[in-house]
Design a protein around this motif. Structure first.
Motif, PDB file in Angstrom:
ATOM      1  N   VAL A 121       0.831  -1.203   0.000  1.00 10.60           N
ATOM      2  CA  VAL A 121       0.000   0.000   0.000  1.00 10.60           C
ATOM      3  C   VAL A 121       0.867   1.256   0.000  1.00 10.60           C
ATOM      4  O   VAL A 121       0.587   2.223  -0.720  1.00 10.60           O
ATOM      5  N   ALA A 122       1.933   1.255   0.790  1.00  8.10           N
ATOM      6  CA  ALA A 122       2.831   2.413   0.823  1.00  8.10           C
ATOM      7  C   ALA A 122       3.457   2.653  -0.545  1.00  8.10           C
ATOM      8  O   ALA A 122       3.571   3.795  -1.006  1.00  8.10           O
ATOM      9  N   GLY A 123       3.872   1.570  -1.211  1.00  6.61           N
ATOM     10  CA  GLY A 123       4.435   1.707  -2.548  1.00  6.61           C
ATOM     11  C   GLY A 123       3.416   2.224  -3.539  1.00  6.61           C
ATOM     12  O   GLY A 123       3.728   3.058  -4.396  1.00  6.61           O
ATOM     13  N   LEU A 124       2.163   1.748  -3.421  1.00  3.67           N
ATOM     14  CA  LEU A 124       1.101   2.193  -4.324  1.00  3.67           C
ATOM     15  C   LEU A 124       0.824   3.681  -4.142  1.00  3.67           C
ATOM     16  O   LEU A 124       0.645   4.414  -5.130  1.00  3.67           O
ATOM     17  N   ILE A 125       0.800   4.140  -2.905  1.00  2.00           N
ATOM     18  CA  ILE A 125       0.558   5.562  -2.644  1.00  2.00           C
ATOM     19  C   ILE A 125       1.676   6.408  -3.240  1.00  2.00           C
ATOM     20  O   ILE A 125       1.421   7.440  -3.887  1.00  2.00           O
ATOM     21  N   GLY A 126       2.923   5.980  -3.048  1.00  2.00           N
ATOM     22  CA  GLY A 126       4.051   6.713  -3.622  1.00  2.00           C
ATOM     23  C   GLY A 126       3.985   6.748  -5.138  1.00  2.00           C
ATOM     24  O   GLY A 126       4.252   7.780  -5.763  1.00  2.00           O
ATOM     25  N   LEU A 127       3.607   5.616  -5.730  1.00  2.00           N
ATOM     26  CA  LEU A 127       3.518   5.546  -7.194  1.00  2.00           C
ATOM     27  C   LEU A 127       2.418   6.472  -7.729  1.00  2.00           C
ATOM     28  O   LEU A 127       2.630   7.221  -8.701  1.00  2.00           O
ATOM     29  N   LEU A 128       1.246   6.448  -7.105  1.00  2.00           N
ATOM     30  CA  LEU A 128       0.137   7.278  -7.566  1.00  2.00           C
ATOM     31  C   LEU A 128       0.443   8.762  -7.392  1.00  2.00           C
ATOM     32  O   LEU A 128       0.138   9.580  -8.275  1.00  2.00           O
ATOM     33  N   TRP A 129       1.058   9.099  -6.259  1.00  2.00           N
ATOM     34  CA  TRP A 129       1.417  10.510  -6.048  1.00  2.00           C
ATOM     35  C   TRP A 129       2.450  10.959  -7.074  1.00  2.00           C
ATOM     36  O   TRP A 129       2.315  12.033  -7.669  1.00  2.00           O
ATOM     37  N   GLY A 130       3.466  10.127  -7.289  1.00  2.00           N
ATOM     38  CA  GLY A 130       4.503  10.486  -8.236  1.00  2.00           C
ATOM     39  C   GLY A 130       3.975  10.613  -9.652  1.00  2.00           C
ATOM     40  O   GLY A 130       4.302  11.559 -10.379  1.00  2.00           O
ATOM     41  N   ALA A 131       3.109   9.675 -10.067  1.00  2.00           N
ATOM     42  CA  ALA A 131       2.568   9.712 -11.428  1.00  2.00           C
ATOM     43  C   ALA A 131       1.706  10.948 -11.657  1.00  2.00           C
ATOM     44  O   ALA A 131       1.754  11.566 -12.728  1.00  2.00           O
ATOM     45  N   SER A 132       0.932  11.328 -10.638  1.00  2.00           N
ATOM     46  CA  SER A 132       0.061  12.500 -10.792  1.00  2.00           C
ATOM     47  C   SER A 132       0.867  13.786 -10.865  1.00  2.00           C
ATOM     48  O   SER A 132       0.533  14.702 -11.626  1.00  2.00           O
ATOM     49  N   HIS A 133       1.946  13.896 -10.086  1.00  2.00           N
ATOM     50  CA  HIS A 133       2.755  15.116 -10.077  1.00  2.00           C
ATOM     51  C   HIS A 133       3.787  15.136 -11.201  1.00  2.00           C
ATOM     52  O   HIS A 133       4.315  16.206 -11.522  1.00  2.00           O
ATOM     53  N   ALA A 134       4.086  13.970 -11.781  1.00  2.00           N
ATOM     54  CA  ALA A 134       5.024  13.924 -12.905  1.00  2.00           C
ATOM     55  C   ALA A 134       4.325  14.152 -14.233  1.00  2.00           C
ATOM     56  O   ALA A 134       4.985  14.212 -15.275  1.00  2.00           O
ATOM     57  N   GLY A 135       3.005  14.258 -14.194  1.00  2.00           N
ATOM     58  CA  GLY A 135       2.257  14.523 -15.420  1.00  2.00           C
ATOM     59  C   GLY A 135       2.180  13.342 -16.363  1.00  2.00           C
ATOM     60  O   GLY A 135       2.160  13.526 -17.579  1.00  2.00           O
ATOM     61  N   VAL A 136       2.129  12.133 -15.815  1.00  2.00           N
ATOM     62  CA  VAL A 136       2.028  10.937 -16.660  1.00  2.00           C
ATOM     63  C   VAL A 136       0.623  10.856 -17.254  1.00  2.00           C
ATOM     64  O   VAL A 136      -0.373  10.911 -16.524  1.00  2.00           O
ATOM     65  N   HIS A 137       0.537  10.749 -18.553  1.00  2.00           N
ATOM     66  CA  HIS A 137      -0.740  10.587 -19.230  1.00  2.00           C
ATOM     67  C   HIS A 137      -0.907   9.099 -19.587  1.00  2.00           C
ATOM     68  O   HIS A 137      -0.278   8.590 -20.504  1.00  2.00           O
ATOM     69  N   TRP A 138      -1.760   8.434 -18.831  1.00  2.59           N
ATOM     70  CA  TRP A 138      -1.869   6.991 -18.945  1.00  2.59           C
ATOM     71  C   TRP A 138      -2.600   6.580 -20.217  1.00  2.59           C
ATOM     72  O   TRP A 138      -3.586   7.183 -20.619  1.00  2.59           O
ATOM     73  N   ASP A 139      -2.085   5.534 -20.840  1.00  5.55           N
ATOM     74  CA  ASP A 139      -2.752   4.872 -21.951  1.00  5.55           C
ATOM     75  C   ASP A 139      -2.540   3.372 -21.787  1.00  5.55           C
ATOM     76  O   ASP A 139      -1.926   2.933 -20.809  1.00  5.55           O
ATOM     77  N   ALA A 140      -3.042   2.595 -22.719  1.00 10.38           N
ATOM     78  CA  ALA A 140      -2.965   1.133 -22.592  1.00 10.38           C
ATOM     79  C   ALA A 140      -1.526   0.645 -22.516  1.00 10.38           C
ATOM     80  O   ALA A 140      -1.201  -0.257 -21.729  1.00 10.38           O
ATOM     81  N   LEU A 141      -0.630   1.240 -23.314  1.00  4.51           N
ATOM     82  CA  LEU A 141       0.768   0.816 -23.316  1.00  4.51           C
ATOM     83  C   LEU A 141       1.432   1.081 -21.973  1.00  4.51           C
ATOM     84  O   LEU A 141       2.133   0.217 -21.436  1.00  4.51           O
ATOM     85  N   LYS A 142       1.189   2.259 -21.414  1.00  7.52           N
ATOM     86  CA  LYS A 142       1.843   2.608 -20.145  1.00  7.52           C
ATOM     87  C   LYS A 142       1.296   1.785 -18.987  1.00  7.52           C
ATOM     88  O   LYS A 142       2.052   1.374 -18.099  1.00  7.52           O
ATOM     89  N   VAL A 143      -0.012   1.534 -18.998  1.00  3.40           N
ATOM     90  CA  VAL A 143      -0.589   0.702 -17.937  1.00  3.40           C
ATOM     91  C   VAL A 143      -0.045  -0.720 -18.023  1.00  3.40           C
ATOM     92  O   VAL A 143       0.313  -1.334 -17.001  1.00  3.40           O
ATOM     93  N   THR A 144       0.030  -1.248 -19.239  1.00  6.82           N
ATOM     94  CA  THR A 144       0.588  -2.591 -19.434  1.00  6.82           C
ATOM     95  C   THR A 144       2.048  -2.645 -18.995  1.00  6.82           C
ATOM     96  O   THR A 144       2.481  -3.619 -18.358  1.00  6.82           O
ATOM     97  N   THR A 145       2.802  -1.600 -19.327  1.00  9.59           N
ATOM     98  CA  THR A 145       4.206  -1.541 -18.928  1.00  9.59           C
ATOM     99  C   THR A 145       4.343  -1.537 -17.415  1.00  9.59           C
ATOM    100  O   THR A 145       5.185  -2.245 -16.847  1.00  9.59           O
ATOM    101  N   LEU A 146       3.510  -0.746 -16.743  1.00  5.63           N
ATOM    102  CA  LEU A 146       3.576  -0.648 -15.284  1.00  5.63           C
ATOM    103  C   LEU A 146       3.257  -1.983 -14.627  1.00  5.63           C
ATOM    104  O   LEU A 146       4.001  -2.450 -13.757  1.00  5.63           O
ATOM    105  N   ILE A 147       2.163  -2.607 -15.046  1.00  3.47           N
ATOM    106  CA  ILE A 147       1.776  -3.891 -14.450  1.00  3.47           C
ATOM    107  C   ILE A 147       2.836  -4.954 -14.725  1.00  3.47           C
ATOM    108  O   ILE A 147       3.219  -5.716 -13.832  1.00  3.47           O
ATOM    109  N   GLY A 148       3.329  -4.985 -15.958  1.00  2.00           N
ATOM    110  CA  GLY A 148       4.362  -5.960 -16.299  1.00  2.00           C
ATOM    111  C   GLY A 148       5.639  -5.743 -15.518  1.00  2.00           C
ATOM    112  O   GLY A 148       6.297  -6.707 -15.100  1.00  2.00           O
ATOM    113  N   ALA A 149       6.003  -4.476 -15.300  1.00  2.00           N
ATOM    114  CA  ALA A 149       7.224  -4.176 -14.546  1.00  2.00           C
ATOM    115  C   ALA A 149       7.107  -4.633 -13.096  1.00  2.00           C
ATOM    116  O   ALA A 149       8.052  -5.201 -12.528  1.00  2.00           O
ATOM    117  N   ILE A 150       5.953  -4.392 -12.485  1.00  2.00           N
ATOM    118  CA  ILE A 150       5.768  -4.785 -11.081  1.00  2.00           C
ATOM    119  C   ILE A 150       5.757  -6.306 -10.936  1.00  2.00           C
ATOM    120  O   ILE A 150       6.414  -6.867 -10.045  1.00  2.00           O
TER     121      ILE A 150
END
Length: 262
Positions: A121-150
């Motif tokens: 949960v702590a890692g998820l919170i850090g990831l969501l906060w970082g993605a929102s402040h880094a201006g990540v624009h999510w699409d299918a490729l990026k979501v797939t990349t994130l899930i695959g990386a984890i």
């Protein structure tokens, strides 16, 4: 059949932990707090010294969240391998050899540490906060990349735990070198690998391929112009390959086991 055995063992482990719910909650909060304190330390470093070259605090928070979510999954599922030294030392591994199932399967299902959800949960919170402040624009490729990386990272860390347990067939002492690869790998992956000397980059790319579940997939998530879409598959492919090698080494090590009394 084997999957059913594994799930039955894990279900029994979770059921036993739920008998002491106060303990489970405290352990989970402890895991959450440990990661949260590290995040505050990371924020303090950036506040004092500024951004890393090419990396903001928000982008590093994404890396931080990815690695801790991956390790939380691996540590929860691989706790049996992490505690294997005490199993060998007590002579309990002999009982595993008498059962009609692979020893790695039995050890994998022996303990499922549900309290590692705090780190997750702590890692998820850090990831969501970082993605929102880094201006990540999510699409299918990026979501797939994130899930695959984890998931790939979880397999890599799980493989390291299996290798750590394999060493116990030869010695149950002086396993700090493996801890350097697990916890040292976590600390290294919390920051972009470009800041480290070349030998560290090579170590965590080709020996313990943590870069394949963190730094390289992050280039896709942050939309780096040179990032190839094929990097989305890198984490799972490398993770499966690394864990397969680790399990083969486990089988070889198991053949060297001569019982505690010998």
């Amino acid at each position: 059949m084997r999957l059913r055995v594994l799930l039955s063992l894990m279900r029994a482990s979770i059921h036993s932990q739920m008998q002491y719910r106060a303990s489970f909650v405290l352990y989970s909060l402890g895991n959450f707090s440990a990661v949260a304190v590290e995040v505050l330390g990371l924020w303090g470093l950036f506040a004092r010294f500024g951004n890393l070259p090419g990396w903001s605090l928000a982008q590093v928070a994404v890396l931080y969240g990815m690695v801790h979510m991956a390790f939380a999954l691996a540590e929860a599922a691989g706790r049996g391998f992490d505690q294997f030294a005490s199993v060998v030392r007590a002579g309990d591994f002999d009982r595993f050899l008498l059962r009609p199932h692979p020893t790695a399967l039995l050890l994998a299902g022996q303990t499922f540490e549900l309290s590692r959800i705090g780190r997750l949960v702590a890692g998820l919170i850090g990831l969501l906060w970082g993605a929102s402040h880094a201006g990540v624009h999510w699409d299918a490729l990026k979501v797939t990349t994130l899930i695959g990386a984890i998931l790939g990272g979880a397999l890599i860390f799980y493989g390291v735990l299996v290798m750590q347990a394999t060493l116990c067939f030869f010695t149950v002492e002086s396993l700090e070198i493996v801890n350097a690869l697990t916890y040292g790998g976590i600390m290294a992956a919390e920051l972009p690998l470009t800041i480290y000397p070349k030998w560290i980059r090579l170590l965590f790319t080709f020996v313990v391929p943590i870069a394949c579940m963190n730094y390289l997939p992050a280039s896709v998530i942050f939309g780096h112009p040179s990032a190839s879409p094929w990097l989305a598959l890198l984490g799972p492919v490398v993770g499966v390959g690394f864990l397969t090698v680790a399990l083969q080494l486990w089988k070889r090590g198991e053949r060297q086991y001569r019982s505690t009394g010998s």
